[in-house]
Design a protein around this motif. Structure first.
Motif, PDB file in Angstrom:
ATOM      1  N   VAL A  23       0.864  -1.186   0.000  1.00  0.00           N
ATOM      2  CA  VAL A  23       0.000   0.000   0.000  1.00  0.00           C
ATOM      3  C   VAL A  23       0.894   1.227   0.000  1.00  0.00           C
ATOM      4  O   VAL A  23       1.765   1.367   0.841  1.00  0.00           O
ATOM      5  N   SER A  24       0.674   2.101  -0.971  1.00  0.00           N
ATOM      6  CA  SER A  24       1.412   3.360  -0.934  1.00  0.00           C
ATOM      7  C   SER A  24       0.526   4.404  -0.279  1.00  0.00           C
ATOM      8  O   SER A  24      -0.692   4.370  -0.414  1.00  0.00           O
ATOM      9  N   ASN A  25       1.142   5.303   0.455  1.00  0.00           N
ATOM     10  CA  ASN A  25       0.430   6.346   1.182  1.00  0.00           C
ATOM     11  C   ASN A  25      -0.625   5.751   2.110  1.00  0.00           C
ATOM     12  O   ASN A  25      -1.817   6.008   1.971  1.00  0.00           O
ATOM     13  N   CYS A  26      -0.166   4.956   3.070  1.00  0.00           N
ATOM     14  CA  CYS A  26      -1.072   4.293   4.017  1.00  0.00           C
ATOM     15  C   CYS A  26      -1.509   5.279   5.104  1.00  0.00           C
ATOM     16  O   CYS A  26      -1.137   5.174   6.272  1.00  0.00           O
ATOM     17  N   VAL A  27      -2.311   6.260   4.691  1.00  0.00           N
ATOM     18  CA  VAL A  27      -2.923   7.212   5.620  1.00  0.00           C
ATOM     19  C   VAL A  27      -4.336   6.707   5.886  1.00  0.00           C
ATOM     20  O   VAL A  27      -5.067   6.338   4.952  1.00  0.00           O
ATOM     21  N   CYS A  28      -4.709   6.660   7.156  1.00  0.00           N
ATOM     22  CA  CYS A  28      -6.034   6.167   7.541  1.00  0.00           C
ATOM     23  C   CYS A  28      -7.127   6.927   6.791  1.00  0.00           C
ATOM     24  O   CYS A  28      -7.135   8.156   6.780  1.00  0.00           O
ATOM     25  N   GLY A  29      -8.026   6.179   6.180  1.00  0.00           N
ATOM     26  CA  GLY A  29      -9.143   6.780   5.475  1.00  0.00           C
ATOM     27  C   GLY A  29      -8.809   7.235   4.072  1.00  0.00           C
ATOM     28  O   GLY A  29      -9.677   7.697   3.344  1.00  0.00           O
ATOM     29  N   GLN A  30      -7.541   7.117   3.673  1.00  0.00           N
ATOM     30  CA  GLN A  30      -7.141   7.477   2.316  1.00  0.00           C
ATOM     31  C   GLN A  30      -6.600   6.230   1.626  1.00  0.00           C
ATOM     32  O   GLN A  30      -7.362   5.506   1.008  1.00  0.00           O
ATOM     33  N   GLY A  31      -5.310   5.952   1.781  1.00  0.00           N
ATOM     34  CA  GLY A  31      -4.742   4.753   1.173  1.00  0.00           C
ATOM     35  C   GLY A  31      -4.993   3.498   1.978  1.00  0.00           C
ATOM     36  O   GLY A  31      -4.884   2.393   1.473  1.00  0.00           O
ATOM     37  N   CYS A  32      -5.306   3.657   3.258  1.00  0.00           N
ATOM     38  CA  CYS A  32      -5.572   2.523   4.150  1.00  0.00           C
ATOM     39  C   CYS A  32      -6.873   2.747   4.913  1.00  0.00           C
ATOM     40  O   CYS A  32      -7.314   3.869   5.100  1.00  0.00           O
ATOM     41  N   SER A  33      -7.413   1.648   5.399  1.00  0.00           N
ATOM     42  CA  SER A  33      -8.701   1.678   6.091  1.00  0.00           C
ATOM     43  C   SER A  33      -8.538   1.990   7.576  1.00  0.00           C
ATOM     44  O   SER A  33      -7.605   1.517   8.224  1.00  0.00           O
ATOM     45  N   TRP A  34      -9.493   2.754   8.109  1.00  0.00           N
ATOM     46  CA  TRP A  34      -9.571   2.992   9.555  1.00  0.00           C
ATOM     47  C   TRP A  34      -9.962   1.707  10.278  1.00  0.00           C
ATOM     48  O   TRP A  34      -9.663   1.542  11.461  1.00  0.00           O
ATOM     49  N   ASP A  35     -10.675   0.809   9.595  1.00  0.00           N
ATOM     50  CA  ASP A  35     -11.313  -0.312  10.274  1.00  0.00           C
ATOM     51  C   ASP A  35     -10.827  -1.695   9.884  1.00  0.00           C
ATOM     52  O   ASP A  35     -11.148  -2.660  10.563  1.00  0.00           O
ATOM     53  N   ASP A  36     -10.071  -1.837   8.815  1.00  0.00           N
ATOM     54  CA  ASP A  36      -9.521  -3.132   8.440  1.00  0.00           C
ATOM     55  C   ASP A  36      -8.548  -3.584   9.536  1.00  0.00           C
ATOM     56  O   ASP A  36      -7.666  -2.826   9.948  1.00  0.00           O
ATOM     57  N   SER A  37      -8.695  -4.807  10.020  1.00  0.00           N
ATOM     58  CA  SER A  37      -7.903  -5.261  11.171  1.00  0.00           C
ATOM     59  C   SER A  37      -6.394  -5.209  10.926  1.00  0.00           C
ATOM     60  O   SER A  37      -5.622  -5.021  11.861  1.00  0.00           O
TER      61      SER A  37
ATOM     62  N   GLN B  92      -4.828  -3.073   8.350  1.00  0.00           N
ATOM     63  CA  GLN B  92      -4.439  -1.708   8.007  1.00  0.00           C
ATOM     64  C   GLN B  92      -4.616  -0.716   9.154  1.00  0.00           C
ATOM     65  O   GLN B  92      -3.814   0.209   9.301  1.00  0.00           O
ATOM     66  N   GLN B  93      -5.615  -0.895  10.010  1.00  0.00           N
ATOM     67  CA  GLN B  93      -5.876   0.076  11.072  1.00  0.00           C
ATOM     68  C   GLN B  93      -4.737   0.173  12.077  1.00  0.00           C
ATOM     69  O   GLN B  93      -4.579   1.182  12.745  1.00  0.00           O
ATOM     70  N   LYS B  94      -3.926  -0.858  12.192  1.00  0.00           N
ATOM     71  CA  LYS B  94      -2.804  -0.825  13.131  1.00  0.00           C
ATOM     72  C   LYS B  94      -1.535  -0.294  12.473  1.00  0.00           C
ATOM     73  O   LYS B  94      -0.514  -0.129  13.134  1.00  0.00           O
ATOM     74  N   ARG B  95      -1.575  -0.030  11.186  1.00  0.00           N
ATOM     75  CA  ARG B  95      -0.393   0.400  10.450  1.00  0.00           C
ATOM     76  C   ARG B  95      -0.532   1.771   9.788  1.00  0.00           C
ATOM     77  O   ARG B  95       0.446   2.369   9.376  1.00  0.00           O
ATOM     78  N   CYS B  96      -1.767   2.234   9.660  1.00  0.00           N
ATOM     79  CA  CYS B  96      -1.961   3.488   8.935  1.00  0.00           C
ATOM     80  C   CYS B  96      -1.564   4.699   9.764  1.00  0.00           C
ATOM     81  O   CYS B  96      -1.705   4.715  10.980  1.00  0.00           O
ATOM     82  N   TRP B  97      -1.037   5.682   9.076  1.00  0.00           N
ATOM     83  CA  TRP B  97      -0.694   6.967   9.688  1.00  0.00           C
ATOM     84  C   TRP B  97      -1.965   7.817   9.696  1.00  0.00           C
ATOM     85  O   TRP B  97      -2.726   7.806   8.733  1.00  0.00           O
ATOM     86  N   PHE B  98      -2.201   8.595  10.748  1.00  0.00           N
ATOM     87  CA  PHE B  98      -3.387   9.452  10.797  1.00  0.00           C
ATOM     88  C   PHE B  98      -3.281  10.598   9.794  1.00  0.00           C
ATOM     89  O   PHE B  98      -4.288  11.108   9.324  1.00  0.00           O
ATOM     90  N   ALA B  99      -2.082  11.026   9.505  1.00  0.00           N
ATOM     91  CA  ALA B  99      -1.786  12.042   8.491  1.00  0.00           C
ATOM     92  C   ALA B  99      -0.373  11.753   7.999  1.00  0.00           C
ATOM     93  O   ALA B  99       0.389  11.052   8.667  1.00  0.00           O
ATOM     94  N   ASP B 100      -0.015  12.301   6.858  1.00  0.00           N
ATOM     95  CA  ASP B 100       1.302  11.978   6.300  1.00  0.00           C
ATOM     96  C   ASP B 100       2.464  12.592   7.072  1.00  0.00           C
ATOM     97  O   ASP B 100       3.616  12.375   6.744  1.00  0.00           O
ATOM     98  N   TYR B 101       2.153  13.320   8.158  1.00  0.00           N
ATOM     99  CA  TYR B 101       3.195  13.874   9.023  1.00  0.00           C
ATOM    100  C   TYR B 101       3.148  13.249  10.427  1.00  0.00           C
ATOM    101  O   TYR B 101       3.785  13.736  11.348  1.00  0.00           O
ATOM    102  N   LEU B 102       2.382  12.151  10.585  1.00  0.00           N
ATOM    103  CA  LEU B 102       2.267  11.478  11.881  1.00  0.00           C
ATOM    104  C   LEU B 102       2.672  10.008  11.758  1.00  0.00           C
ATOM    105  O   LEU B 102       1.819   9.117  11.620  1.00  0.00           O
ATOM    106  N   PRO B 103       3.968   9.710  11.807  1.00  0.00           N
ATOM    107  CA  PRO B 103       4.413   8.317  11.726  1.00  0.00           C
ATOM    108  C   PRO B 103       3.781   7.471  12.825  1.00  0.00           C
ATOM    109  O   PRO B 103       3.697   7.897  13.984  1.00  0.00           O
ATOM    110  N   ASP B 104       3.352   6.286  12.454  1.00  0.00           N
ATOM    111  CA  ASP B 104       2.638   5.377  13.337  1.00  0.00           C
ATOM    112  C   ASP B 104       3.601   4.352  13.938  1.00  0.00           C
ATOM    113  O   ASP B 104       4.287   3.635  13.214  1.00  0.00           O
TER     114      ASP B 104
END
Length: 189
Positions: A63-77, A79-91
């Motif tokens: 997944v490129s650009n794994c930002v929650c709600g954009q490139g990655c899901s907020w709710d997928d079990s 992706q939700q643990k790996r997505c950044w909330f914004a592209d300036y907030l490393p997870d």
């Protein structure tokens, strides 16, 4: 967004100021909870610069650009643990033991340095369960025997899934959770 994990946000004062607020509240019988964001840091945080391997990559190859709600899901079990909330907030990647230990130790230091009575823990569904169980175990060994009080932890799991919210409420994790399904029903009323 968290930059320096060892001191309050500069606009809120110093650690000495925070300790004075906690002491004043305690003098009036008021307990104090801090909002603890353990999920991520600002991209300019020293811990990110020094330990990029402790964080999920924004582009993990699948997944490129794994930002929650954009490139990655907020709710997928997954992706939700790996997505950044914004592209300036490393997870944080809490499957990395050193990252999880660093973060849990940081939370314990905040408790010891301030004398707070509990945490409101941010974005619980976005971290590994081991972070919560490690924190609860350390609190039981290092904090509660010293204070003689239970250290309260409430989670924020923004979802309409009551089962997921309930999952985290147990003696090894959290004392409670915010009830977002009820909030949604109330707003519709």
């Amino acid at each position: 967004w968290p930059r320096n994990l060892d001191q309050p946000e500069e606009h809120f004062g110093t650690m000495v100021d925070l300790k004075k607020v906690v002491d004043a509240a305690h003098a009036k019988g008021i307990n104090v909870l801090l909002d603890y964001a353990m999920n991520h840091v600002h991209i300019e945080a020293p811990v990110y610069a020094q330990h990029k391997d402790w964080f999920w990559p924004l582009d993990d190859g699948s997944v490129s650009n794994c930002v929650c709600g954009q490139g990655c899901s907020w709710d997928d079990s997954y992706q939700q643990k790996r997505c950044w909330f914004a592209d300036y907030l490393p997870d944080f990647n809490f499957t990395v033991d050193a990252a999880r230990k660093y973060s849990v130790d940081n939370a314990i230091t905040w408790i010891k340095d301030t004398g707070i009575d509990g945490f409101r823990l941010d974005a619980v569904k976005h971290i590994e369960d081991a972070w919560l169980t490690d924190l609860r175990a350390k609190v039981k060994v290092e904090i509660e025997p010293v204070t003689g009080e239970h250290f309260y932890m409430v989670g924020e799991t923004f979802t309409g899934d009551q089962g997921l919210i309930k999952y985290y409420v147990n003696p090894a994790m959290l004392d409670g959770q915010f009830d977002f399904p009820l909030r949604s029903r109330l707003l519709r009323s």
